[in-house]
Motif scaffolding. Sequence first.
Motif, short mmCIF file in Angstrom:
data_model
loop_
_atom_site.label_atom_id
_atom_site.label_comp_id
_atom_site.label_asym_id
_atom_site.label_seq_id
_atom_site.Cartn_x
_atom_site.Cartn_y
_atom_site.Cartn_z
N ASP B 10 0.72 -0.73 0.14
CA ASP B 10 -0.46 -0.12 -0.15
C ASP B 10 0.95 1.21 0.10
O ASP B 10 0.90 1.71 -0.14
N VAL B 14 0.81 3.95 -3.16
CA VAL B 14 0.65 5.91 -2.76
C VAL B 14 1.72 6.26 -2.97
O VAL B 14 1.40 7.71 -3.04
N VAL B 18 2.12 9.57 -5.21
CA VAL B 18 2.31 11.28 -4.96
C VAL B 18 3.47 11.82 -5.56
O VAL B 18 2.79 12.79 -5.76
N TYR B 66 -5.53 2.05 -5.42
CA TYR B 66 -4.14 2.92 -5.73
C TYR B 66 -4.79 3.81 -7.21
O TYR B 66 -4.49 5.66 -7.41
N GLY B 69 -6.96 6.39 -7.24
CA GLY B 69 -6.99 7.63 -6.75
C GLY B 69 -6.21 8.39 -8.00
O GLY B 69 -6.27 10.08 -7.83
N THR B 70 -4.85 7.55 -7.77
CA THR B 70 -3.65 8.90 -8.62
C THR B 70 -3.80 8.96 -10.20
O THR B 70 -4.19 9.86 -10.26
#
Lengths: 101, 101
Positions: B10, B14, B18, B66, B69-70
């Motif tokens: 995870d 992430v 980011v 992920y 979200g990204t």
Amino acid sequence: MTTVDIALLDVVAVAGGVLILSGWVHQIIKAYKTKSLRDVSWYLTMFIGAGSVLWITYGVHIWDVYIIGTNVAGITLMVTVILMKRKYDKMARRPPGPRLK
Amino acid sequence: MTTVDIALLDVVAVAGGVLILSGWVHQIIKAYKTKSLRDVSWYLTMFIGAGSVLWITYGVHIWDVYIIGTNVAGITLMVTVILMKRKYDKMARRPPGPRLK
């Protein structure tokens, strides 16, 4: 998910990866023509390269060939952009006129 | 995979997301300061935006938060870069000197 769904999903993932990569290919072609990457941020190229390394790690662990493939190709393109930017930024800093050997 | 592995994975995913996103944030800050995105290719921004839409579709189907979200954040940043590039390219084409109302 049926086999059709999975096949469709494969196409979506590959198409997504190819689109993103061809965007960077066009950026490289544009830079080669204009010999300028001044507006492209150093951090952008380096952070995307570093982020791609982490995504490859993630992709290997969950064994997702699309994540791995897209990011391996992404790193190759990012290294190309970084080398081109270094060269063109250096050229831009050099005073105009013939180079005295 | 043990729960530790999953937690570690995870973090990797992430962190990868980011990093890539912060590269684009820096590109936006640089563009805002220089008021120029001429060297950034239109195709790069539009293809990455389109590719991100496909990756969201893929992420939703395999339910990978992920990837989702990204790429949702990626599209937001890409739309920002596109709007800025449109504005700054227009400004660059305008003849210098006061704007006659």
